[in-house]
Design a protein around this motif. Structure first.
Motif, PDB file in Angstrom:
ATOM      1  N   ASN A 203       0.788  -0.981  -0.015  1.00  0.00           N
ATOM      2  CA  ASN A 203      -0.105  -0.002   0.022  1.00  0.00           C
ATOM      3  C   ASN A 203       0.832   1.151   0.124  1.00  0.00           C
ATOM      4  O   ASN A 203       0.406   2.166   0.782  1.00  0.00           O
ATOM      5  CB  ASN A 203      -0.978   0.150   1.157  1.00  0.00           C
ATOM      6  N   LEU A 204       1.839   1.340  -0.966  1.00  0.00           N
ATOM      7  CA  LEU A 204       2.605   2.502  -0.905  1.00  0.00           C
ATOM      8  C   LEU A 204       2.059   3.425  -1.842  1.00  0.00           C
ATOM      9  O   LEU A 204       0.822   3.150  -2.302  1.00  0.00           O
ATOM     10  CB  LEU A 204       4.106   2.119  -1.525  1.00  0.00           C
ATOM     11  N   SER A 205       2.742   4.481  -2.195  1.00  0.00           N
ATOM     12  CA  SER A 205       1.978   5.704  -3.241  1.00  0.00           C
ATOM     13  C   SER A 205       1.889   4.771  -4.605  1.00  0.00           C
ATOM     14  O   SER A 205       2.597   3.782  -5.033  1.00  0.00           O
ATOM     15  CB  SER A 205       3.029   6.776  -3.276  1.00  0.00           C
ATOM     16  N   ILE A 206       0.873   5.340  -5.199  1.00  0.00           N
ATOM     17  CA  ILE A 206       0.297   4.612  -6.702  1.00  0.00           C
ATOM     18  C   ILE A 206       1.792   4.861  -7.403  1.00  0.00           C
ATOM     19  O   ILE A 206       1.792   3.964  -8.506  1.00  0.00           O
ATOM     20  CB  ILE A 206      -0.677   5.401  -7.293  1.00  0.00           C
ATOM     21  N   LEU A 207       2.653   5.919  -7.393  1.00  0.00           N
ATOM     22  CA  LEU A 207       3.832   5.827  -8.106  1.00  0.00           C
ATOM     23  C   LEU A 207       4.806   4.617  -7.943  1.00  0.00           C
ATOM     24  O   LEU A 207       5.368   4.305  -8.935  1.00  0.00           O
ATOM     25  CB  LEU A 207       4.536   7.068  -7.589  1.00  0.00           C
ATOM     26  N   ASP A 208       4.703   3.959  -6.841  1.00  0.00           N
ATOM     27  CA  ASP A 208       5.358   2.880  -6.615  1.00  0.00           C
ATOM     28  C   ASP A 208       5.113   1.720  -7.493  1.00  0.00           C
ATOM     29  O   ASP A 208       5.827   0.979  -8.181  1.00  0.00           O
ATOM     30  CB  ASP A 208       5.324   2.381  -5.004  1.00  0.00           C
ATOM     31  N   LEU A 209       3.532   1.461  -7.487  1.00  0.00           N
ATOM     32  CA  LEU A 209       3.160   0.628  -8.475  1.00  0.00           C
ATOM     33  C   LEU A 209       3.403   0.713  -9.932  1.00  0.00           C
ATOM     34  O   LEU A 209       3.792   0.035 -10.646  1.00  0.00           O
ATOM     35  CB  LEU A 209       1.359   0.382  -8.159  1.00  0.00           C
ATOM     36  N   LEU A 210       3.224   2.097 -10.124  1.00  0.00           N
ATOM     37  CA  LEU A 210       3.186   2.382 -11.655  1.00  0.00           C
ATOM     38  C   LEU A 210       4.799   2.545 -12.231  1.00  0.00           C
ATOM     39  O   LEU A 210       4.893   1.984 -13.288  1.00  0.00           O
ATOM     40  CB  LEU A 210       2.787   4.033 -11.779  1.00  0.00           C
ATOM     41  N   PHE A 211       5.865   2.825 -11.292  1.00  0.00           N
ATOM     42  CA  PHE A 211       7.086   2.722 -11.814  1.00  0.00           C
ATOM     43  C   PHE A 211       7.688   1.391 -11.923  1.00  0.00           C
ATOM     44  O   PHE A 211       8.526   1.043 -12.771  1.00  0.00           O
ATOM     45  CB  PHE A 211       7.979   3.446 -10.856  1.00  0.00           C
ATOM     46  N   ASN A 212       7.185   0.168 -10.941  1.00  0.00           N
ATOM     47  CA  ASN A 212       7.424  -1.013 -10.868  1.00  0.00           C
ATOM     48  C   ASN A 212       6.699  -1.828 -11.877  1.00  0.00           C
ATOM     49  O   ASN A 212       7.181  -2.734 -12.713  1.00  0.00           O
ATOM     50  CB  ASN A 212       7.357  -1.714  -9.772  1.00  0.00           C
ATOM     51  N   MET A 213       5.250  -1.531 -12.227  1.00  0.00           N
ATOM     52  CA  MET A 213       4.554  -2.234 -12.927  1.00  0.00           C
ATOM     53  C   MET A 213       4.198  -1.872 -14.499  1.00  0.00           C
ATOM     54  O   MET A 213       3.695  -2.593 -15.190  1.00  0.00           O
ATOM     55  CB  MET A 213       3.360  -2.944 -12.113  1.00  0.00           C
ATOM     56  N   GLY A 214       4.396  -0.487 -14.423  1.00  0.00           N
ATOM     57  CA  GLY A 214       3.904   0.437 -15.809  1.00  0.00           C
ATOM     58  C   GLY A 214       2.406  -0.077 -16.182  1.00  0.00           C
ATOM     59  O   GLY A 214       1.573   0.133 -15.383  1.00  0.00           O
ATOM     60  N   PRO A 215       2.069  -0.324 -17.490  1.00  0.00           N
ATOM     61  CA  PRO A 215       0.777  -0.561 -18.034  1.00  0.00           C
ATOM     62  C   PRO A 215      -0.006  -1.556 -17.559  1.00  0.00           C
ATOM     63  O   PRO A 215      -1.331  -1.520 -17.592  1.00  0.00           O
ATOM     64  CB  PRO A 215       1.100  -0.658 -19.455  1.00  0.00           C
ATOM     65  N   GLU A 216       0.648  -2.554 -16.817  1.00  0.00           N
ATOM     66  CA  GLU A 216      -0.042  -3.649 -15.943  1.00  0.00           C
ATOM     67  C   GLU A 216      -0.653  -3.191 -14.767  1.00  0.00           C
ATOM     68  O   GLU A 216      -1.404  -3.840 -13.777  1.00  0.00           O
ATOM     69  CB  GLU A 216       0.891  -4.823 -15.848  1.00  0.00           C
ATOM     70  N   SER A 217      -0.126  -1.968 -14.162  1.00  0.00           N
ATOM     71  CA  SER A 217      -0.540  -1.528 -12.831  1.00  0.00           C
ATOM     72  C   SER A 217      -2.178  -1.738 -12.657  1.00  0.00           C
ATOM     73  O   SER A 217      -2.622  -2.027 -11.440  1.00  0.00           O
ATOM     74  CB  SER A 217      -0.022  -0.170 -12.629  1.00  0.00           C
ATOM     75  N   VAL A 218      -2.834  -1.373 -13.678  1.00  0.00           N
ATOM     76  CA  VAL A 218      -4.505  -1.667 -13.311  1.00  0.00           C
ATOM     77  C   VAL A 218      -4.832  -2.927 -12.823  1.00  0.00           C
ATOM     78  O   VAL A 218      -6.023  -3.130 -12.196  1.00  0.00           O
ATOM     79  CB  VAL A 218      -4.939  -1.024 -14.719  1.00  0.00           C
ATOM     80  N   PHE A 219      -4.191  -3.964 -13.118  1.00  0.00           N
ATOM     81  CA  PHE A 219      -4.454  -5.244 -12.579  1.00  0.00           C
ATOM     82  C   PHE A 219      -4.326  -5.359 -11.275  1.00  0.00           C
ATOM     83  O   PHE A 219      -4.645  -6.389 -10.624  1.00  0.00           O
ATOM     84  CB  PHE A 219      -3.517  -6.375 -13.472  1.00  0.00           C
ATOM     85  N   TRP A 220      -3.533  -4.515 -10.575  1.00  0.00           N
ATOM     86  CA  TRP A 220      -3.426  -4.600  -8.997  1.00  0.00           C
ATOM     87  C   TRP A 220      -4.386  -3.578  -8.321  1.00  0.00           C
ATOM     88  O   TRP A 220      -4.360  -3.586  -7.096  1.00  0.00           O
ATOM     89  CB  TRP A 220      -2.001  -4.298  -8.744  1.00  0.00           C
ATOM     90  N   LEU A 221      -5.504  -3.105  -8.914  1.00  0.00           N
ATOM     91  CA  LEU A 221      -6.262  -2.137  -8.423  1.00  0.00           C
ATOM     92  C   LEU A 221      -7.587  -3.005  -8.117  1.00  0.00           C
ATOM     93  O   LEU A 221      -7.985  -4.021  -8.739  1.00  0.00           O
ATOM     94  CB  LEU A 221      -6.684  -0.945  -9.194  1.00  0.00           C
TER      95      LEU A 221
END
Length: 221
Positions: A203-221
């Protein structure tokens, strides 16, 4: 499901999960400002562990009896915080898989000056939705809704906003200090740059998810 949220500065994954999954989202504009919350703070992962980045704000005269609504809170230029925040993000995520991919989208938030915290946060939220490729149905309160004691509450037209469905009040449950249990959110592990050193940090900043997972980030929401 309708959700009531506070505004947020590069808010946590939990906040964006609510934004993504709700039928309608109401963002509170008329609450009084609360310190040490995601309203002006985000949490990132660094080589030393987690780090809080806080946007300094100007406070009204403490002797004044007039409440200061969040929508009226001004950002302070104290401490060269924009430069410090951007350097912290570059240092923390420069080696992450997608930092360079999104760098040009994020950097302007630390170059341009916004007068008001709420406007700044809303510009960030709009950009995050674009990068995550989500289209939430967002509205803004035109008056303050008192705290809702139950997790879900039917709010009728008497609230002044035409909310006729169940409303999930998350304004004070999504918080960096003493978070309230949320049965609707279970952190899902994803790749993190420093996981080998610190373990998975949820549950870090959305930036952590975005910078690590890129376009696939939405699948973790």
């Amino acid at each position: 499901m309708n959700v009531l949220l506070s505004t947020t500065y590069f808010g946590p994954i939990q906040w964006y999960q609510k934004l993504y999954r709700a039928d309608e989202v109401w963002i509170e504009r008329h609450e009084t400002f609360q310190k040490q919350t995601y309203r002006n703070r985000c949490i990132i992962a660094t080589t030393q562990g987690t780090q809080a980045l806080t946007v300094p704000v100007e406070r009204s005269n403490s002797q004044s009896s007039i409440p200061q609504f969040l929508k009226d809170i001004r950002i302070s230029d104290h401490g060269n915080w924009r430069h410090l925040h951007w350097n912290a993000l570059r240092s923390a995520y420069g080696d992450s898989p997608f930092f360079m991919y999104y760098e040009d989208d994020i950097r302007p938030f630390f170059e341009r000056r916004w007068d008001y915290l709420f406007d700044f946060n809303e510009a960030i939220i709009e950009k995050m939705c674009e990068l995550l490729d989500i289209l939430p149905n967002i509205h803004y309160t035109d008056q303050y809704l008192p705290s809702l004691d139950s997790e879900r509450l039917r709010v009728g037209a008497s609230a002044g906003m035409g909310l006729e469905e169940g409303l999930l009040d998350c304004r004070n449950t999504i918080t960096p200090k003493h978070p309230v249990p949320d049965p609707g959110f279970t952190p899902q592990r994803y790749y993190q740059v420093y996981e080998a050193k610190h373990g998975f940090l949820p549950n870090l900043s959305i930036l952590d998810l975005l910078f690590n997972m890129g376009p696939e980030s939405v699948f973790w929401l």
